[in-house]
Write an enzyme that holds these catalytic residues in place. Structure first.
Site, PDB file in Angstrom:
ATOM      1  N   CYS A   1       1.768   0.908  -8.753  1.00  0.00           N
ATOM      2  CA  CYS A   1       2.902   1.286  -7.894  1.00  0.00           C
ATOM      3  C   CYS A   1       4.158   1.557  -8.722  1.00  0.00           C
ATOM      4  CB  CYS A   1       3.162   0.205  -6.864  1.00  0.00           C
ATOM      5  SG  CYS A   1       3.419  -1.412  -7.567  1.00  0.00           S
TER       6      CYS A   1
ATOM      7  N   GLU B   1       3.579  10.897  -5.157  1.00  0.00           N
ATOM      8  CA  GLU B   1       2.873   9.883  -5.953  1.00  0.00           C
ATOM      9  C   GLU B   1       1.434  10.360  -6.153  1.00  0.00           C
ATOM     10  OE1 GLU B   1       2.039   6.106  -4.032  1.00  0.00           O
ATOM     11  OE2 GLU B   1       2.597   5.059  -5.871  1.00  0.00           O
TER      12      GLU B   1
ATOM     13  N   GLY C   1       0.834  -1.191   0.000  1.00  0.00           N
ATOM     14  CA  GLY C   1       0.000   0.000   0.000  1.00  0.00           C
ATOM     15  C   GLY C   1       0.868   1.238   0.000  1.00  0.00           C
ATOM     16  N   SER C   2       0.328   2.325   0.500  1.00  0.00           N
ATOM     17  CA  SER C   2       1.042   3.602   0.403  1.00  0.00           C
ATOM     18  C   SER C   2       2.204   3.679   1.392  1.00  0.00           C
ATOM     19  CB  SER C   2       0.075   4.749   0.653  1.00  0.00           C
ATOM     20  OG  SER C   2      -0.416   4.663   1.968  1.00  0.00           O
TER      21      SER C   2
ATOM     22  N   THR D   1       1.012   4.848   5.004  1.00  0.00           N
ATOM     23  CA  THR D   1       0.458   3.801   5.867  1.00  0.00           C
ATOM     24  C   THR D   1       1.559   2.813   6.252  1.00  0.00           C
ATOM     25  OG1 THR D   1      -1.580   4.015   4.577  1.00  0.00           O
ATOM     26  CG2 THR D   1      -1.467   2.179   6.100  1.00  0.00           C
ATOM     27  N   GLY D   2       2.442   2.503   5.308  1.00  0.00           N
ATOM     28  CA  GLY D   2       3.528   1.543   5.571  1.00  0.00           C
ATOM     29  C   GLY D   2       4.442   2.005   6.702  1.00  0.00           C
TER      30      GLY D   2
HETATM   31  P1  NAD Z   1      -3.368   2.430   1.418  1.00  0.00           P
HETATM   32  O1  NAD Z   1      -2.107   2.548   2.180  1.00  0.00           O
HETATM   33  O2  NAD Z   1      -4.357   3.522   1.538  1.00  0.00           O
HETATM   34  O3  NAD Z   1      -4.141   1.114   1.839  1.00  0.00           O
HETATM   35  C1  NAD Z   1      -3.557  -0.186   1.721  1.00  0.00           C
HETATM   36  C2  NAD Z   1      -4.244  -1.110   2.705  1.00  0.00           C
HETATM   37  O4  NAD Z   1      -3.977  -0.645   4.029  1.00  0.00           O
HETATM   38  C3  NAD Z   1      -5.751  -1.194   2.567  1.00  0.00           C
HETATM   39  O5  NAD Z   1      -6.149  -2.532   2.777  1.00  0.00           O
HETATM   40  C4  NAD Z   1      -6.227  -0.300   3.696  1.00  0.00           C
HETATM   41  O6  NAD Z   1      -7.520  -0.664   4.150  1.00  0.00           O
HETATM   42  C5  NAD Z   1      -5.179  -0.580   4.761  1.00  0.00           C
HETATM   43  N1  NAD Z   1      -5.053   0.461   5.776  1.00  0.00           N
HETATM   44  C6  NAD Z   1      -5.368   1.775   5.665  1.00  0.00           C
HETATM   45  N2  NAD Z   1      -5.102   2.413   6.824  1.00  0.00           N
HETATM   46  C7  NAD Z   1      -4.601   1.491   7.670  1.00  0.00           C
HETATM   47  C8  NAD Z   1      -4.119   1.538   9.015  1.00  0.00           C
HETATM   48  N3  NAD Z   1      -4.117   2.674   9.711  1.00  0.00           N
HETATM   49  N4  NAD Z   1      -3.651   0.404   9.565  1.00  0.00           N
HETATM   50  C9  NAD Z   1      -3.619  -0.729   8.866  1.00  0.00           C
HETATM   51  N5  NAD Z   1      -4.070  -0.854   7.604  1.00  0.00           N
HETATM   52  C10 NAD Z   1      -4.559   0.245   7.009  1.00  0.00           C
HETATM   53  O7  NAD Z   1      -2.946   2.170  -0.084  1.00  0.00           O
HETATM   54  P2  NAD Z   1      -3.924   1.965  -1.310  1.00  0.00           P
HETATM   55  O8  NAD Z   1      -4.520   3.297  -1.624  1.00  0.00           O
HETATM   56  O9  NAD Z   1      -4.819   0.799  -1.122  1.00  0.00           O
HETATM   57  O10 NAD Z   1      -2.887   1.527  -2.462  1.00  0.00           O
HETATM   58  C11 NAD Z   1      -2.202   2.459  -3.199  1.00  0.00           C
HETATM   59  C12 NAD Z   1      -0.783   2.555  -2.722  1.00  0.00           C
HETATM   60  O11 NAD Z   1      -0.190   1.282  -2.676  1.00  0.00           O
HETATM   61  C13 NAD Z   1       0.084   3.375  -3.629  1.00  0.00           C
HETATM   62  O12 NAD Z   1       0.939   4.162  -2.860  1.00  0.00           O
HETATM   63  C14 NAD Z   1       0.871   2.313  -4.393  1.00  0.00           C
HETATM   64  O13 NAD Z   1       2.101   2.761  -4.938  1.00  0.00           O
HETATM   65  C15 NAD Z   1       1.068   1.295  -3.341  1.00  0.00           C
HETATM   66  N6  NAD Z   1       1.340  -0.016  -3.922  1.00  0.00           N
HETATM   67  C16 NAD Z   1       2.602  -0.530  -3.850  1.00  0.00           C
HETATM   68  C17 NAD Z   1       2.895  -1.750  -4.457  1.00  0.00           C
HETATM   69  C18 NAD Z   1       4.293  -2.334  -4.454  1.00  0.00           C
HETATM   70  O14 NAD Z   1       4.452  -3.463  -4.875  1.00  0.00           O
HETATM   71  N7  NAD Z   1       5.301  -1.618  -4.019  1.00  0.00           N
HETATM   72  C19 NAD Z   1       1.885  -2.439  -5.109  1.00  0.00           C
HETATM   73  C20 NAD Z   1       0.612  -1.884  -5.146  1.00  0.00           C
HETATM   74  C21 NAD Z   1       0.343  -0.673  -4.536  1.00  0.00           C
END
Ligand code: NAD
Length: 487
Positions: A288, A388, A232-233, A236-237
């Site tokens: 991503c 991004e 994910g983002s 959040t990571g």
């Molecule tokens: P996001 O971080 O908003 O959400 C990802 C997941 O985290 C979702 O399941 C969401 O419900 C969960 N989440 C949200 N808040 C949380 C919290 N406080 N605690 C725990 N979990 C929580 O990201 P997104 O909008 O779903 O995805 C887009 C992002 O993901 C972009 O930044 C993209 O670049 C990245 N991404 C990276 C890769 C990679 O391989 N590097 C692949 C796909 C997407």
């Protein structure tokens, strides 16, 4: 094409479909037309606790952790049933995410390939043994980490489930996963196919749907979860990594990117242009590894951009489920407004070559459509270069020397992917070695394979997905030492 347009799923815990404790549900609507696509359970902390309890029991009591053949058979059989239901899985994915059906079909095919790779590779992941002296043998055995919690994204929910989370199962762990709320049914339908195979012991895989801030938060705090795998983002990571430190969980983080595609004057332009367009506008720019920055040698800029603009303007924008759509809507109104905010800011200090507006009349009225947008020469510190955007926006930066191109490529906090276009292999190698990114494609882009590791430098992540490293990260090495000297 399947006629069905609506799906409903409960949570999947200990091999059974069950309502959430609160009996609440949540709806997902198609970003192309606002129609209801799916209803899934809206879970809370108690649901996470229950899923983790069964995952722990399965880890301790089933054969899963000890039997790679069982794991291989179960994953292969799962791949077979997904293939049988390819059209349904693609349709849900297209309707929930808005992506073109052609891209959804490719995503499901890729997911099957990742699954099969894991099913095969797991049979070859041996530990080592070492003779230390005449009477002492050391065995380095690879063991699963334990219960893994997986938090999935919405942009490629099917492929990334198989690429990033399922290797945990291949390595013998048990799993509790949480799909992104926007694309929950796209993940849960895969569990329906798995359930049909009857090969995976109960409790080995558990899927719970709900909001990230509620169940994602419980997963990362839960004391019985040993590792979190997150895609994910970066924002959040980073937060997840901080929280996981309290219970010393291992983490794997696949995060965001702002990847450069460097085009030198001696590139094969006919080959490069279609790649640059796919790199920047696949999945409406919600990728991503998106090639979201084109770094172009000045001496060919005018000719290259003339051609690029023409090609971009000919992309067919439409509802994802229509066969000829090349660019679908973005995922939500919130995301659309965020992207439009970036575009408005970008227009102030760069040249708008094409796009820059919403499509919101006629067939587009009920969806979240944005015209593919090209912004030329935004300042290096501007948001459209540094952040991004996650939408159909390509920032174009120009250069005169190789050193300048490398400096521009490395000018952001991200380091996920990159591309280099030149027919001079020495230059391609020199540049690729200097770019700080987990992947560098030479004269191609976005070629991702189950066999090849991928992941981020800098703020783009920790750990690698796919390949052998994508499985090994889900193992601990245990040293078993035998002293067979008799007293
Ligand atoms: P996001 O971080 O908003 O959400 C990802 C997941 O985290 C979702 O399941 C969401 O419900 C969960 N989440 C949200 N808040 C949380 C919290 N406080 N605690 C725990 N979990 C929580 O990201 P997104 O909008 O779903 O995805 C887009 C992002 O993901 C972009 O930044 C993209 O670049 C990245 N991404 C990276 C890769 C990679 O391989 N590097 C692949 C796909 C997407």
């Amino acid at each position: 094409m399947t006629k069905n347009r609506f799906w409903e799923f409960k949570n999947y815990i200990n091999g059974q479909w069950i309502d959430s404790f609160g009996k609440e549900t949540m709806n997902n609507y198609c970003p192309g037309d606002g129609e209801l696509v799916s209803t899934v359970a809206k879970s809370g902390e108690e649901d996470v606790n229950q899923a983790v309890k069964y995952a722990k029991e399965a880890l301790e009591q089933s054969d899963w952790s000890y039997d790679p053949r069982l794991r291989s058979d179960a994953l292969n059989e799962w791949a077979r049933v997904i293939k049988e239901n390819h059209e349904e899985a693609s349709a849900i994915l297209s309707l929930e995410s808005g992506k073109p059906i052609s891209e959804a079909r490719m995503e499901v095919s890729n997911a099957i390939n990742y699954l099969k790779y894991n099913a095969g590779a797991i049979k070859t992941l041996y530990g080592r043994s070492n003779s230390i002296d005449r009477n002492t043998l050391s065995i380095m055995s690879r063991e699963p980490v334990g219960v893994v919690g997986a938090i999935l994204p919405w942009n490629y929910p099917v492929t990334l489930f198989m690429r990033d989370a399922i290797p945990a199962l291949a390595a013998g762990n048990t799993l509790v996963f949480k799909p992104a709320s926007q694309t929950s049914a796209s993940n849960m339908v895969l569990i329906k196919y798995l359930h049909e195979t009857e090969l995976m012991p109960k409790g080995v895989i558990n899927g719970i749907t709900g909001q990230g801030r509620v169940i994602g938060d419980r997963l990362i705090n839960h004391p019985d979860i040993d590792m979190i795998t997150f895609t994910g983002s970066s924002e959040t990571g980073k937060n997840i990594m901080k929280v996981c430190a309290d219970t010393m969980k291992k983490v794997s983080l696949e995060l965001g990117g702002k990847s450069p595609n460097i085009v030198f004057a001696d590139a094969d332009i006919d080959k490069a242009i279609p790649y640059i367009i796919k790199a920047a506008f696949s999945n409406a720019g919600q990728l991503c590894t998106l090639g979201s920055r084109l770094i172009l040698e000045n001496s060919i800029a005018e000719m290259f951009l003339d051609r690029l603009v023409k090609e971009v303007e000919s992309l067919k924008i439409g509802h994802g489920i229509e066969e000829d759509t090349q660019l679908g809507p973005v995922i939500s109104e919130k995301q659309m407004n965020k992207i439009m905010g970036y575009i408005e800011e970008g227009k102030e200090d760069s040249w708008l070559l094409t796009g820059g507006f919403r499509l919101n009349v006629g067939d587009y009225a009920k969806g979240y459509f944005i015209a593919p947008t090209l912004l030329l020469n935004p300042p290096i510190k501007s948001k459209v270069v540094q952040e991004e955007i996650f939408g159909p926006v390509l920032a174009i930066q120009t250069f005169d020397t190789e050193e300048e191109a490398i400096e521009l490529a490395n000018c952001t906090d991200f380091g996920l992917a990159s591309g280099v276009w030149t027919q001079d292999i020495s230059k391609a190698m020199r540049v690729s070695r200097k770019i700080k990114a987990g992947t560098c494609w030479i004269n191609c882009y976005n070629k991702l394979f189950p066999e090849a590791e991928t992941g981020g430098f800098k703020s783009s992540g920790i750990g690698r997905a796919a390949g052998l490293e994508g499985i090994l990260k889900y193992t601990e090495i245990k040293h078993i030492c035998i002293d067979y000297l008799q007293g």
